[in-house]
Write an enzyme that holds these catalytic residues in place. Structure first.
Site, PDB file in Angstrom:
ATOM      1  N   HIS A 178     -16.328 -47.066 -24.125  1.00 17.93           N
ATOM      2  CA  HIS A 178     -16.975 -45.751 -24.091  1.00 17.93           C
ATOM      3  C   HIS A 178     -15.928 -44.666 -24.313  1.00 17.93           C
ATOM      4  CE1 HIS A 178     -20.390 -43.151 -23.074  1.00 17.93           C
ATOM      5  NE2 HIS A 178     -19.499 -42.363 -22.497  1.00 17.93           N
ATOM      6  N   MET A 185     -19.707 -34.816 -26.760  1.00 16.69           N
ATOM      7  CA  MET A 185     -20.038 -33.657 -25.933  1.00 16.69           C
ATOM      8  C   MET A 185     -19.439 -32.425 -26.604  1.00 16.69           C
ATOM      9  SD  MET A 185     -19.476 -35.371 -22.176  1.00 16.69           S
ATOM     10  CE  MET A 185     -18.423 -36.707 -22.775  1.00 16.69           C
ATOM     11  N   HIS A 235     -19.438 -40.856 -27.324  1.00 18.14           N
ATOM     12  CA  HIS A 235     -20.302 -39.848 -26.702  1.00 18.14           C
ATOM     13  C   HIS A 235     -19.773 -38.464 -27.069  1.00 18.14           C
ATOM     14  CE1 HIS A 235     -21.835 -38.054 -22.606  1.00 18.14           C
ATOM     15  NE2 HIS A 235     -22.470 -37.543 -23.656  1.00 18.14           N
ATOM     16  N   GLY A 255     -14.716 -38.742 -12.038  1.00 16.10           N
ATOM     17  CA  GLY A 255     -14.521 -38.710 -10.597  1.00 16.10           C
ATOM     18  C   GLY A 255     -15.570 -37.972  -9.802  1.00 16.10           C
ATOM     19  N   MET A 302     -14.839 -34.406 -25.922  1.00 20.60           N
ATOM     20  CA  MET A 302     -15.163 -33.109 -25.333  1.00 20.60           C
ATOM     21  C   MET A 302     -14.404 -32.005 -26.063  1.00 20.60           C
ATOM     22  SD  MET A 302     -14.966 -34.114 -21.299  1.00 20.60           S
ATOM     23  CE  MET A 302     -15.663 -35.652 -20.688  1.00 20.60           C
ATOM     24  N   SER A 328     -15.157 -46.185 -19.514  1.00 19.52           N
ATOM     25  CA  SER A 328     -14.838 -44.912 -20.161  1.00 19.52           C
ATOM     26  C   SER A 328     -13.334 -44.716 -20.178  1.00 19.52           C
ATOM     27  CB  SER A 328     -15.492 -43.748 -19.425  1.00 19.52           C
ATOM     28  OG  SER A 328     -14.972 -42.523 -19.900  1.00 19.52           O
ATOM     29  N   ASP A 381     -24.290 -42.733 -17.010  1.00 16.65           N
ATOM     30  CA  ASP A 381     -22.880 -42.346 -16.986  1.00 16.65           C
ATOM     31  C   ASP A 381     -22.659 -41.298 -15.911  1.00 16.65           C
ATOM     32  OD1 ASP A 381     -20.302 -41.520 -17.461  1.00 16.65           O
ATOM     33  OD2 ASP A 381     -20.627 -40.891 -19.524  1.00 16.65           O
ATOM     34  N   MET A 419     -27.015 -38.679 -18.121  1.00 14.24           N
ATOM     35  CA  MET A 419     -25.834 -38.172 -17.421  1.00 14.24           C
ATOM     36  C   MET A 419     -26.197 -37.981 -15.949  1.00 14.24           C
ATOM     37  SD  MET A 419     -23.292 -38.064 -19.438  1.00 14.24           S
ATOM     38  CE  MET A 419     -22.233 -37.337 -18.188  1.00 14.24           C
ATOM     39  N   ASP A 459     -15.347 -40.686 -24.595  1.00 11.95           N
ATOM     40  CA  ASP A 459     -15.879 -39.363 -24.295  1.00 11.95           C
ATOM     41  C   ASP A 459     -15.150 -38.311 -25.116  1.00 11.95           C
ATOM     42  OD1 ASP A 459     -17.882 -39.838 -22.223  1.00 11.95           O
ATOM     43  OD2 ASP A 459     -16.201 -40.527 -21.006  1.00 11.95           O
TER      44      ASP A 459
END
Length: 215
Positions: free
Chosen positions: A33, A68, A66, A145, A37, A8, A173, A137, A35
């Protein structure tokens, strides 16, 4: 088949993303990957289609994007045009998942669905044949983290049984370490998304980090 590793880039150095993508490609990543957001569906803001387009020339590896974001449908075409290969949307977004998945596939992309930790796998029952990938998820989405949520291991097992012989990849993930990776693989995961576990130690360590997750 060996598990696929999808680093990611949320954990990469954003000041030199192109270089980071080339480094994880050379280190043996299977997917990149990405992400996305929006600060609305999840409490963080990351990147948009322009960044995906800028990164596309840096690798031939599949872009595992992905989303989100909410709403999601108005942005799917933009991410497809920017170079996404797999587009994953959240089961919790919108009321027309079947239509959304049809849209993704109509653009020539693989369609994925993501389930937050509290979302039951029953949401998959009537869309399985629209899917190429299911993303579990194993943390609450928004930030890297975080620690793996133990209850998700049983969800992975139940989704693997639900998939049966269908050609659907099962991706996990969140909180992936080498120890957790082994449990996820045994539970039925095909693809592991890892951020800190790959990007720690600098680019000279990326290949060893990916090998450790496979092992």
């Amino acid at each position: 088949m060996a598990v696929k590793i999808a680093p990611s880039i949320l954990s990469a150095d954003f000041a030199c993303l192109g270089e980071e993508v080339r480094a994880i490609d050379a280190a043996g990543a299977d997917y990149i990957h990405i992400d996305v957001m929006d600060g609305h569906f999840v409490p963080n803001i990351t990147i948009g289609p322009a960044v995906v387009r800028a990164l596309r020339p840096h690798t031939t590896k599949a872009f595992d994007v992905h989303l989100m974001i909410d709403p999601v449908d108005p942005y799917i075409e933009a991410f497809a045009a920017a170079g996404a290969d797999i587009i994953t949307v959240h089961a919790e977004v919108g009321g027309h998942l079947d239509r959304t998945l049809q849209l993704i596939r109509s653009l020539g992309k693989k369609a994925g669905i993501s389930l937050n930790p509290a979302t039951p796998e029953s949401v998959l029952d009537y869309i399985l044949d629209r899917l190429d990938l299911i993303l579990v998820m194993s943390v609450n989405p928004g930030f890297g983290g975080q620690a793996f949520i133990p209850s998700q291991m049983e969800k992975i097992r139940r989704i693997r049984a639900k998939i049966g012989s269908r050609p659907i990849e099962l991706e996990v993930d969140g909180g992936i370490t080498s120890a957790v990776a082994l449990e996820c693989i045994e539970a039925g995961a095909d693809v592991l998304v890892a951020g800190n576990a790959v990007f720690s130690g600098g680019s000279g360590q990326y290949a060893a980090n990916i090998r450790a997750l496979r092992a």
